[in-house]
Scaffold this motif. Structure first.
Motif, PDB file in Angstrom:
ATOM      1  N   ALA A 329       5.547-114.368  20.700  1.00 48.05           N
ATOM      2  CA  ALA A 329       4.611-115.115  21.554  1.00 48.05           C
ATOM      3  C   ALA A 329       3.245-115.229  20.894  1.00 48.05           C
ATOM      4  O   ALA A 329       2.603-116.294  20.935  1.00 48.05           O
ATOM      5  CB  ALA A 329       4.494-114.417  22.912  1.00 48.05           C
ATOM      6  N   ARG A 330       2.804-114.142  20.266  1.00 50.21           N
ATOM      7  CA  ARG A 330       1.488-114.166  19.601  1.00 50.21           C
ATOM      8  C   ARG A 330       1.479-115.171  18.455  1.00 50.21           C
ATOM      9  O   ARG A 330       0.513-115.921  18.271  1.00 50.21           O
ATOM     10  CB  ARG A 330       1.161-112.761  19.088  1.00 50.21           C
ATOM     11  CG  ARG A 330      -0.263-112.632  18.537  1.00 50.21           C
ATOM     12  CD  ARG A 330      -0.623-111.181  18.282  1.00 50.21           C
ATOM     13  NE  ARG A 330       0.215-110.564  17.264  1.00 50.21           N
ATOM     14  CZ  ARG A 330       1.157-109.655  17.519  1.00 50.21           C
ATOM     15  NH1 ARG A 330       1.401-109.267  18.769  1.00 50.21           N
ATOM     16  NH2 ARG A 330       1.877-109.130  16.545  1.00 50.21           N
ATOM     17  N   LEU A 331       2.552-115.237  17.686  1.00 47.81           N
ATOM     18  CA  LEU A 331       2.630-116.196  16.583  1.00 47.81           C
ATOM     19  C   LEU A 331       2.580-117.636  17.088  1.00 47.81           C
ATOM     20  O   LEU A 331       1.899-118.491  16.505  1.00 47.81           O
ATOM     21  CB  LEU A 331       3.912-115.973  15.781  1.00 47.81           C
ATOM     22  CG  LEU A 331       3.876-114.901  14.697  1.00 47.81           C
ATOM     23  CD1 LEU A 331       5.274-114.678  14.124  1.00 47.81           C
ATOM     24  CD2 LEU A 331       2.916-115.298  13.577  1.00 47.81           C
ATOM     25  N   LEU A 332       3.303-117.915  18.157  1.00 48.12           N
ATOM     26  CA  LEU A 332       3.285-119.277  18.700  1.00 48.12           C
ATOM     27  C   LEU A 332       1.885-119.655  19.185  1.00 48.12           C
ATOM     28  O   LEU A 332       1.431-120.785  18.978  1.00 48.12           O
ATOM     29  CB  LEU A 332       4.294-119.397  19.841  1.00 48.12           C
ATOM     30  CG  LEU A 332       5.768-119.359  19.442  1.00 48.12           C
ATOM     31  CD1 LEU A 332       6.656-119.427  20.668  1.00 48.12           C
ATOM     32  CD2 LEU A 332       6.116-120.498  18.488  1.00 48.12           C
ATOM     33  N   GLU A 333       1.206-118.722  19.828  1.00 45.90           N
ATOM     34  CA  GLU A 333      -0.152-118.991  20.298  1.00 45.90           C
ATOM     35  C   GLU A 333      -1.099-119.233  19.122  1.00 45.90           C
ATOM     36  O   GLU A 333      -1.913-120.171  19.141  1.00 45.90           O
ATOM     37  CB  GLU A 333      -0.661-117.813  21.139  1.00 45.90           C
ATOM     38  CG  GLU A 333       0.063-117.629  22.467  1.00 45.90           C
ATOM     39  CD  GLU A 333      -0.427-118.580  23.529  1.00 45.90           C
ATOM     40  OE1 GLU A 333      -1.297-119.415  23.241  1.00 45.90           O
ATOM     41  OE2 GLU A 333       0.079-118.485  24.670  1.00 45.90           O
ATOM     42  N   GLU A 334      -0.990-118.391  18.097  1.00 39.01           N
ATOM     43  CA  GLU A 334      -1.944-118.459  16.985  1.00 39.01           C
ATOM     44  C   GLU A 334      -1.628-119.581  16.006  1.00 39.01           C
ATOM     45  O   GLU A 334      -2.547-120.200  15.456  1.00 39.01           O
ATOM     46  CB  GLU A 334      -1.962-117.114  16.243  1.00 39.01           C
ATOM     47  CG  GLU A 334      -2.502-115.952  17.080  1.00 39.01           C
ATOM     48  CD  GLU A 334      -2.342-114.617  16.371  1.00 39.01           C
ATOM     49  OE1 GLU A 334      -1.698-114.588  15.298  1.00 39.01           O
ATOM     50  OE2 GLU A 334      -2.844-113.601  16.894  1.00 39.01           O
ATOM     51  N   GLU A 335      -0.339-119.839  15.766  1.00 38.87           N
ATOM     52  CA  GLU A 335       0.039-120.764  14.697  1.00 38.87           C
ATOM     53  C   GLU A 335       0.397-122.167  15.176  1.00 38.87           C
ATOM     54  O   GLU A 335       0.510-123.074  14.368  1.00 38.87           O
ATOM     55  CB  GLU A 335       1.222-120.184  13.905  1.00 38.87           C
ATOM     56  CG  GLU A 335       0.914-118.878  13.195  1.00 38.87           C
ATOM     57  CD  GLU A 335      -0.159-119.042  12.119  1.00 38.87           C
ATOM     58  OE1 GLU A 335      -0.305-120.161  11.589  1.00 38.87           O
ATOM     59  OE2 GLU A 335      -0.856-118.055  11.821  1.00 38.87           O
ATOM     60  N   VAL A 336       0.596-122.333  16.482  1.00 32.90           N
ATOM     61  CA  VAL A 336       0.887-123.671  17.003  1.00 32.90           C
ATOM     62  C   VAL A 336      -0.176-124.088  18.014  1.00 32.90           C
ATOM     63  O   VAL A 336      -0.886-125.077  17.811  1.00 32.90           O
ATOM     64  CB  VAL A 336       2.291-123.720  17.651  1.00 32.90           C
ATOM     65  CG1 VAL A 336       2.541-125.117  18.218  1.00 32.90           C
ATOM     66  CG2 VAL A 336       3.365-123.376  16.638  1.00 32.90           C
ATOM     67  N   VAL A 337      -0.282-123.333  19.096  1.00 36.91           N
ATOM     68  CA  VAL A 337      -1.207-123.733  20.169  1.00 36.91           C
ATOM     69  C   VAL A 337      -2.640-123.835  19.648  1.00 36.91           C
ATOM     70  O   VAL A 337      -3.369-124.775  19.980  1.00 36.91           O
ATOM     71  CB  VAL A 337      -1.113-122.730  21.338  1.00 36.91           C
ATOM     72  CG1 VAL A 337      -2.147-123.073  22.412  1.00 36.91           C
ATOM     73  CG2 VAL A 337       0.299-122.733  21.925  1.00 36.91           C
TER      74      VAL A 337
END
Length: 661
Positions: A329-337
């Motif tokens: 979840a942290r990766l999706l927030e940082e690298e996409v969102v």
């Protein structure tokens, strides 16, 4: 662990199954291993082989593929039928065999193109391949008339992938005695203790530490790097257009490019490794391919949203499936969102985050999941509505929203949403289009109907998914569970048996079949399949409890007690199991042990009336009448409408009238 400082001179005489050698890698270690193996061969070993388990050299199945490849000619000569019955495992581990052998059972997950892949393999599918390969070796050994010990040397065991390590660990545990197997694993300095701990559950482990001089690594010359680049290009040319050859050569392609003058060509093949592992359900090993890619994500993808999602979406899927949902979840927030404005990429990220909030994060957050679905819908609205991509993302978003509504306790609305998705599929892709997406939707509808107690509708939708993908073992297992819940045990048995027929050994289905046989009062059959499941997964609590209860039915109390003991080693706070064991202790005359189990059960589940009633019986037999009175009173207080109230009140009166009260 007591570490020796020399390898045993007679490797076959000690009776030890596993020997861990910790030493500096290099020529001296190789010579020590070769000498030890030569002594084993001189000691009349029937089969001996040195295997390189280094993931970077051989990929996911490094060492395992080498072992099966070495044995394949002999298996073909002695027991060729095994090559058919284990075709799924063989072609997974040795992809080059697919040129001449196609597995009999291939689901749409194996056959669909990447853009149509809307489902992934179950987490335990890779375990089944491991156990299937072990069954293959056991079957070969039983068919082979030659006799003698097996000796395997696993070099670079600490550098092996997850599945390769698991294979050798399970091979020793399940078939070490049957094969008369001795396993020597060599690891780098500092890795010995962890390796001994990892292998300790497989058999008796001994350790050796050798003091060898470190082997200096000379810098790779420019000439060697140029040669590696040339070799990589030649290999790429040979495997071009041959997916199975690419898979078999993947580790070599990555290593050659990484050790060449053009290391920037390696990430393309790492990406392919990540893709293949995700498709095949090798989620732990996929992370090894993906980690360097994620660390260099910005440099590799720059402003290419599709390339970013190709890496990040697969990597995060593997993280979440293997219990690392918070990092995913942290990766999706940082690298996409935080970094992208691409609507399709954002939609996929928010849809994935919605599911994480419902299933993969430590605390379920339905409100956060709904907010993610809303943001995904906003992103989809920015796409041209008539495109396949927009329609596909709308269906995926609907599925996520249906899951939210289900967790909100609104299954009727979830059902309506899924049916709307089905209309979109029919109108825009036709009744035969997007089969995997359609099957996934059928499964979601079946899940909803099952939740609502509409068993016939649930079974019908599971059947619809099976009609789309009749080789998918998981679907039969799910329909079997639904049939079992509906009390249709004959249908459940047929589905569980078909699920087993379509898959390598499958512990979960074995447990479900055991539950089915127990409900059908087929105790011997239940005992057989529970034991089969426990051979695969000795720590499977449901199988242990089920088998214990079957032992009780068959009049085998000590075996039942042993299974309950095993459960309580794994789950010391399981109150029903403590209570069940207490009954066995009582029937065997172990009254104090019975009371101790019931004391513990009541401390854990003080609102369970039967525990007090049972303890009252034991306490009464021990002459502790006041305590027995208190327990019977507690039973009636907790169950005022008990059918046996008159009987219990009579016991209370008898205890009150007993001498000494």
């Amino acid at each position: 662990m007591n570490w020796r400082n020399d390898l045993p001179s007679h490797p076959l005489s000690s009776g030890e199954r596993v020997l861990v050698l910790e030493a500096e890698p290099g020529s001296e270690r190789r010579e020590a291993l070769a000498g030890w193996l030569e002594r084993a061969r001189g000691g009349q070993a029937l089969f001996s082989q040195q295997l390189d388990c280094d993931f970077s050299q051989g990929g996911v199945w490094a060492g395992v593929a080498e072992l099966l490849g070495a044995l394949l000619p002999r298996i073909r000569a002695v027991a060729p039928a095994l090559l058919v019955s284990h075709d799924t495992e063989l072609t997974a581990i040795l992809p080059q065999l697919r040129e001449t052998t196609r597995p009999r059972h291939q689901s749409l997950v194996e056959l669909s193109a990447d853009q149509e892949l809307f489902q992934l393999h179950a987490l335990r599918r890779a375990d089944r391949l491991v156990h299937g390969a072990i069954e293959l070796l056991a079957g070969f050994r039983a068919a082979d008339t030659a006799r003698g010990p097996w000796v395997l040397v696993c070099e670079h065991f600490d550098r092996a992938g997850d599945l390769a390590r698991r294979f050798f660990r399970e091979l020793v545990r399940r078939r070490g005695e049957h094969l008369d197997l001795t396993l020597l694993v060599a690891v780098d300095p500092g890795m010995g203790d962890a390796t001994c701990t990892e292998l300790s559950g497989a058999g008796r482990v001994s350790g050796v530490r050798l003091s060898l001089a470190p082997q200096a690594q000379a810098p790779m010359s420019a000439e060697v790097q140029r040669a590696n680049a040339h070799a990589a290009r030649e290999l790429e040319h040979r495997v071009q257009g041959k997916p199975d050859a690419v898979e078999a050569s993947l580790a070599s392609l990555i290593q050659l490019w990484e050790q060449s003058t053009e290391p920037e060509n390696a990430p393309r093949w790492r990406t392919e490794g990540l893709r293949l592992c995700v498709r095949q359900g090798y989620y732990e090993d996929a992370l090894r391919y993906g980690e360097p890619l994620v660390l260099a994500l910005d440099a590799l993808c720059d402003r290419e949203p599709k390339a970013r999602w190709d890496i990040l979406g697969k990597f995060c899927a593997c993280l979440s499936i293997t219990g690392r949902g918070e990092r995913a979840a942290r990766l999706l927030e940082e690298e996409v969102v935080a970094k992208s404005d691409d609507p399709a990429l954002l939609a996929r990220a928010f849809q994935t985050l919605a599911v994480y909030h419902l299933r993969y994060l430590p605390r379920r957050d339905v409100r956060a999941a709904e907010q993610c679905v809303q943001r995904a819908a906003e992103a989809v609205s920015r796409l041209a509505p008539s495109t396949d991509e927009a329609r596909t993302l709308s269906i995926v978003n609907n599925n996520a929203l249906a899951l939210v509504r289900l967790h909100e306790g609104r299954p009727d609305e979830a059902l309506r949403i899924c049916q709307a998705s089905l209309v979109i599929l029919d109108e825009h892709f036709g009744p035969q289009g997007r089969p995997l997406q359609r099957a996934a939707l059928m499964l979601r509808l079946a899940e909803l109907f099952l939740f609502m107690g509409a068993h016939d509708e649930a079974l019908a939708h599971y059947s619809a998914a099976i009609a789309i993908d009749p080789s998918q073992s998981e679907y039969y297992g799910l329909r079997g569970v639904a049939a079992f819940k509906a009390g249709r045990f004959v249908e459940a048995e047929a589905d569980f048996r078909q699920a087993l027929a379509l898959s390598p050994p499958h512990a979960e289905i074995g447990v479900n079949l055991g539950q089915c046989y127990r409900a059908m009062e087929r105790a011997e059959d239940a005992l057989r399949v529970y034991s089969f499941a426990l051979e695969l997964e000795p720590r499977n609590v449901l199988a242990l409890v089920g088998r214990a209860q079957v032992h009780e039915l068959l009049g085998q109390p000590e075996r039942a007690c042993a299974d309950y003991d095993a459960v309580l080693l794994l789950k010391p706070d399981d109150a029903p199991v403590l209570a069940n064991r207490a009954v066995l202790h009582y029937e065997a005359g172990r009254l104090h042990a019975s009371v101790a189990d019931l004391d513990r059960a009541i401390s854990l589940a003080s609102d369970t009336p039967e525990f007090y009633q049972n303890r009252a019986v034991v306490l009464s037999d021990l002459g502790r009448r006041a305590e027995a009175l208190a327990d019977l009173s507690a039973y009636l207080r907790l169950r005022p409408d008990a059918e046996d109230r008159a009987e219990v009140e009579a016991k209370l009166a008898a205890l009150l009238d007993a001498p000494g009260q």
